[in-house]
Design an enzyme around this catalytic site. Structure first.
Site, PDB file in Angstrom:
ATOM      1  N   ASP A 306       0.784  -1.082  -0.171  1.00  0.00           N
ATOM      2  CA  ASP A 306      -0.187  -0.120  -0.065  1.00  0.00           C
ATOM      3  C   ASP A 306       0.607   1.362  -0.127  1.00  0.00           C
ATOM      4  O   ASP A 306       1.887   1.268   0.579  1.00  0.00           O
ATOM      5  CB  ASP A 306      -0.541   0.236   1.213  1.00  0.00           C
ATOM      6  CG  ASP A 306      -1.972   1.066   1.020  1.00  0.00           C
ATOM      7  OD1 ASP A 306      -3.257   0.761   1.623  1.00  0.00           O
ATOM      8  OD2 ASP A 306      -2.645   2.119  -0.223  1.00  0.00           O
ATOM      9  N   GLU A 492      -9.692   7.405   4.617  1.00  0.00           N
ATOM     10  CA  GLU A 492      -8.894   6.943   5.554  1.00  0.00           C
ATOM     11  C   GLU A 492      -9.344   7.127   7.142  1.00  0.00           C
ATOM     12  O   GLU A 492     -10.065   7.788   7.019  1.00  0.00           O
ATOM     13  CB  GLU A 492      -7.567   6.654   5.007  1.00  0.00           C
ATOM     14  CG  GLU A 492      -8.033   6.142   3.083  1.00  0.00           C
ATOM     15  CD  GLU A 492      -6.356   5.158   2.785  1.00  0.00           C
ATOM     16  OE1 GLU A 492      -6.347   6.422   1.515  1.00  0.00           O
ATOM     17  OE2 GLU A 492      -5.300   5.448   3.175  1.00  0.00           O
TER      18      GLU A 492
HETATM   19  C1  GLC Z   1      -4.381   4.231  -0.407  1.00  0.00           C
HETATM   20  C2  GLC Z   1      -5.253   3.436  -0.069  1.00  0.00           C
HETATM   21  C3  GLC Z   1      -5.297   2.415  -0.550  1.00  0.00           C
HETATM   22  C4  GLC Z   1      -5.421   2.616  -2.427  1.00  0.00           C
HETATM   23  C5  GLC Z   1      -3.802   3.286  -2.443  1.00  0.00           C
HETATM   24  C6  GLC Z   1      -3.125   4.147  -3.754  1.00  0.00           C
HETATM   25  O1  GLC Z   1      -3.687   4.573   1.131  1.00  0.00           O
HETATM   26  O2  GLC Z   1      -4.839   2.354   1.857  1.00  0.00           O
HETATM   27  O3  GLC Z   1      -6.746   1.473  -1.045  1.00  0.00           O
HETATM   28  O4  GLC Z   1      -5.499   1.389  -2.752  1.00  0.00           O
HETATM   29  O5  GLC Z   1      -3.694   3.906  -1.232  1.00  0.00           O
HETATM   30  O6  GLC Z   1      -4.398   5.374  -4.077  1.00  0.00           O
END
Ligand code: GLC
Length: 611
Positions: A306, A492
């Protein structure tokens, strides 16, 4: 300041100052060059190609950089394997034409690299292709959990695939298969349900719809997403990226089935989760990312980390890179420090910290993914397609209608189309509020006309004006009051909260004033809640004759009025428990003594086929 926010600010500044590193080359987009030096037509070709690659070429394949943090020439120089758009990171020309020009220019650069291996481009199209202006914005997952319609999920996956392909992109970081256990978590709305069986039932057809539409899917975030304990959040987070403190047995029961279903459905990538399990960061845990995922679940696809998640698993970058890759991460989502990551991979291979065998295994998974995505075709230039099509809006409208949950009805719903209605509340006329986070920006916007969407007010005015009714300014002239309250957009960790009240920090300003105004009117009240999760209503609900949960419906607000005015019956049911107090926020249907607890509403509640 959280690194992520800083990163977003940097991206914002780049776009704002117009010095987007891709602007010049993007507009020139010289894509007339033949692409690729190696034509891969079989799995055997892949193994042969890997044998001929240098460590530098292999290291590049393990990098996923952010579009605004890399130059076209660097894609070629470093043999970069993948590019992503973070939430809200879009080309200057945010149209299918602008995206395709950017994509083709990037692929052309990749084709000029020493390995000639194409990039694969990933985005978060988590409720439609939310990145692109005027795209169709579908209800967020929690609303789809309320609709609980697998056929509809496949149609949504297919519609989303059409709008992702329309911009030339290959890969969607979706679905999230978290089963949110505590609605104080900022990503509750990205979860279909608190019950993992329902999550699996809905995720699989969505994956099928996307894959049949030619889009690579990512099942995320493995493992423990939605199961962290309140108060264990990473850094200043309350719960997001926290620690899973339940037993591994309980976690397996509560989260693994969705991964087993997704893997069986052929989802080709899995994104590792930021959280820890029993105090150990998933991104550095081989027992989870390799032993459990590869040996027990027999997943053969690619694991992507991530956004900068490896940066919290060890004291320095070199150790972070080695730990993550050795734990089982095959592609490093390191949007901006990818040059240092590239060097760290090479250093770790040369020191033996990362074995050649493990490096080759990770490279193979990346190249196989691109081969299976059809990216090695000689002619790979993409052409722009259509977004926001009537066909897709119709599917989204149906999804909205099926997602609404009727929770109270003292003979006031459906609304009469000839009525005089006084509509109030901060959620009544705002498509940005209806869409929530992960839309035109990562955190979402309070933008009344986002993507030319249809607000609740737009939709009500349309129905009433066509049927002899009207929206009236003065409550004294009204037959009833419709009150629309809810939450601000968030994403988030920014959505973590200890306070689920309607006047909490994440609730819309004006909720309580509107509630009080409605009460003062002396007229019957129907309340519509537009939010990413249940909010505490016990103090107010007795004053309401009707109460409907609309979740985060997106741009097709007319799906709400289809049901509110009775053209369609209510069919939604609650995919999460509705607490009466903050202390009940982590209560779920799977707990013992559940039925004996006095919740506001229970998992599965909803007055369906009503009237
Ligand atoms: C974020 C998220 C994830 C996402 C990634 C790219 O922090 O946790 O779900 O796909 O970054 O945007």
């Amino acid at each position: 300041m959280d690194k992520r926010i800083l990163g977003v600010l940097v991206v914002f500044l780049i776009i704002l100052t117009g010095c987007n590193v891709l602007t010049n080359e993007e507009s020139e987009g010289n894509t007339d060059k033949k692409r690729g030096k190696i034509i891969i037509e079989s799995y055997q070709d892949i193994d042969k190609a890997i044998k001929e690659m240098t460590v530098e070429e292999k290291a590049g394949q393990l990098i996923q950089a952010e579009r605004s943090g890399i130059k076209l020439s660097e894609i070629s120089d470093y043999n970069i394997g993948s590019i992503l758009s973070g939430g809200g990171s879009v080309p200057t020309d945010n149209t299918p034409e602008g995206w395709v020009k950017m994509y083709n220019a990037m692929q052309s650069s990749a084709g000029e690299s020493s390995s000639g291996i194409p990039i694969i481009y990933g985005i978060d199209a988590v409720h439609g292709n939310n990145n692109v202006t005027n795209a169709t914005i579908f209800p967020h997952n929690i609303g789809l959990g309320a609709a609980n319609n697998p056929e509809l999920m496949e149609a949504i996956g297919a519609a989303t695939a059409r709008e992702v392909r329309a911009i030339g992109v290959d890969w969607n970081f979706a679905p999230a298969v978290s089963s949110a256990q505590d609605i104080r978590w900022g990503r509750t709305y990205e979860s279909y349900s608190e019950d993992i069986k329902s999550v699996s039932t809905l995720a699989v057809p969505y994956i099928n719809g996307l894959q049949d539409g030619g889009i690579i899917t990512t099942t995320k975030h493995f493992i423990g997403d939605g199961h962290t304990t309140f108060g264990t959040g990473e850094g200043s987070n309350l719960i997001d990226r926290g620690d899973v403190t339940v037993s591994m047995e309980a976690l397996s029961e509560g989260n693994l089935p969705a991964y087993q279903a997704a893997i069986h459905a052929g989802s080709k990538t899995i994104m590792a989760s930021y959280n820890s399990v029993a105090g150990k960061k998933v991104h550095g845990d081989k027992a989870l990312l390799t032993d459990l995922l590869r040996e027990e679940l027999e997943f053969e696809g690619l694991v992507v980390s991530d956004w900068e998640a490896i940066q919290t698993i060890a004291p320095n970058l070199s150790e972070q890179v080695a730990l993550a890759i050795n734990a089982g991460v095959d592609l490093l989502m390191q949007p901006n420090n990818w040059r240092d990551v590239y060097a760290a991979i090479i250093d770790n291979v040369e020191s033996g910290e990362i074995t050649e065998e493990r490096l080759n295994e990770a490279v193979r998974r990346n190249v196989v993914l691109k081969f299976e995505a059809g990216l090695f075709n000689a002619e790979i230039e993409k052409t722009p397609g259509e977004i926001g099509t009537e066909e897709n809006k119709k599917i989204a409208r149906e999804a909205v209608a099926e997602s609404l949950v009727l929770l109270k009805n003292d003979d006031i719903l459906p609304l009469k189309k000839h009525a005089k209605i006084h509509l109030i509340g901060p959620a009544s006329d705002n498509v940005g509020v209806q869409s929530g986070g992960w839309t035109s920006s990562w955190q979402g916007e309070i933008d009344p006309n986002l993507y030319n969407g249809i607000s609740l007010k737009d939709a009500m005015a349309e129905v009433l004006s066509n049927n002899g009714g009207e929206l009236v300014e003065d409550p004294a002239d009204a037959d009833i009051v419709v009150l629309a309250i809810g939450e601000k957009p968030y994403a988030e960790m920014e959505g973590d909260t200890a306070d689920l009240s309607v006047d909490g920090a994440l609730s819309l300003n004006g909720n309580v004033d509107a509630i009080n105004q409605a009460n003062k009117s002396g007229k019957p009240i129907v309340t519509i809640m537009i939010s990413g999760r249940p909010l505490l209503v016990d103090a107010y609900i007795n004053d309401w004759s009707g109460f409907v949960m609309a979740w985060l419906p997106g741009t097709e607000g007319n799906g709400m009025t289809d049901v509110l005015f009775g053209d369609q019956a209510f069919k939604g049911t609650l995919p999460v428990t509705w607490p009466k107090t903050n202390e009940q926020a982590s209560d779920t249907v799977n707990m013992t003594m559940y039925q004996s607890i006095d919740h506001q509403f229970k998992y599965g509640d909803g007055l369906v086929n009503n009237p």
